[in-house]
Design a protein around this motif. Structure first.
Motif, short mmCIF file in Angstrom:
data_model
loop_
_atom_site.label_atom_id
_atom_site.label_comp_id
_atom_site.label_asym_id
_atom_site.label_seq_id
_atom_site.Cartn_x
_atom_site.Cartn_y
_atom_site.Cartn_z
N ARG A 113 -66.88 -61.82 104.37
CA ARG A 113 -67.09 -60.51 105.02
C ARG A 113 -67.42 -59.45 103.96
O ARG A 113 -68.32 -58.63 104.14
CB ARG A 113 -65.84 -60.12 105.81
N ALA A 114 -66.68 -59.47 102.85
CA ALA A 114 -66.92 -58.50 101.77
C ALA A 114 -68.30 -58.72 101.15
O ALA A 114 -69.04 -57.75 100.88
CB ALA A 114 -65.83 -58.62 100.72
N LYS A 116 -70.91 -60.05 102.57
CA LYS A 116 -71.93 -59.65 103.55
C LYS A 116 -72.12 -58.13 103.54
O LYS A 116 -73.25 -57.63 103.52
CB LYS A 116 -71.53 -60.11 104.95
N ARG A 117 -71.02 -57.39 103.51
CA ARG A 117 -71.12 -55.92 103.46
C ARG A 117 -71.78 -55.45 102.17
O ARG A 117 -72.60 -54.53 102.18
CB ARG A 117 -69.73 -55.28 103.60
N PHE A 118 -71.40 -56.09 101.07
CA PHE A 118 -72.00 -55.74 99.78
C PHE A 118 -73.51 -55.98 99.82
O PHE A 118 -74.29 -55.14 99.39
CB PHE A 118 -71.36 -56.56 98.65
N GLN A 119 -73.92 -57.13 100.36
CA GLN A 119 -75.34 -57.48 100.42
C GLN A 119 -76.10 -56.52 101.33
O GLN A 119 -77.27 -56.22 101.06
CB GLN A 119 -75.48 -58.93 100.90
N GLN A 120 -75.46 -56.03 102.38
CA GLN A 120 -76.13 -55.06 103.25
C GLN A 120 -76.35 -53.74 102.53
O GLN A 120 -77.37 -53.09 102.70
CB GLN A 120 -75.31 -54.84 104.52
N GLN A 121 -75.39 -53.36 101.71
CA GLN A 121 -75.49 -52.09 100.99
C GLN A 121 -76.37 -52.20 99.74
O GLN A 121 -77.07 -51.27 99.37
CB GLN A 121 -74.11 -51.58 100.61
#
Length: 148
Positions: A113-114, A116-121
């Motif tokens: 989850r972390a 995925k969020r990092f990759q989105q940002q």
């Protein structure tokens, strides 16, 4: 190596005309005059020697050749936009790589989850993940260089 006869700008103008449905709407989106949109497209068609558009009333539609060529140009346009986005990130100090060491017992759902969020940002930052075992000695841990 020969230089391309067409420009990325011409292909973006063509794509925008099709997305917007008309020269006038494309001109508004591109912040240009309608005549500059028309000029870019006539130059593109002239350089290719193919009709790319059919004008019906005020609507512009792709010819069969135009559809085939724009389908091939679309990923190139997208790649150039990503390239410029990445350059802006680098200019702003965004790193291109990040190395991460994680204990093997760390909950995978939280890790994914972390990440995925990092990759989105930060889509242009590559993450190198190394998983360690609890039984590793301090010497082995020190051998693993990581940012985090």
């Amino acid at each position: 190596m020969a230089l391309p006869r067409t420009t990325l700008e011409q292909w973006v103008v063509l794509q925008t005309v099709i997305e917007q449905g008309s020269f006038a709407q494309a001109a508004t989106v591109l912040n240009r005059s309608q005549s500059s949109v028309s000029y870019a497209l006539s130059g593109l068609q002239e350089r290719l020697g193919l009709p790319l558009l059919e004008i019906t009333g005020r609507k512009a539609a792709l010819t069969e050749q135009g559809r085939a060529l724009l389908a091939q140009a679309a990923p190139l346009i997208s790649s150039f936009l990503q390239l410029e986005h990445r350059a802006a990130g680098l200019r702003g100090g965004v790193r291109t790589e990040l190395s991460l060491v994680v204990d093997s017992v760390f909950p995978k759902n939280l890790l994914f989850r972390a990440l995925k969020r990092f990759q989105q940002q930060f889509p242009d930052t590559q993450v190198h993940l190394t998983e360690i075992l609890r039984g590793e000695s301090p010497g082995q841990l020190n051998e693993r260089s990581a940012d985090l």
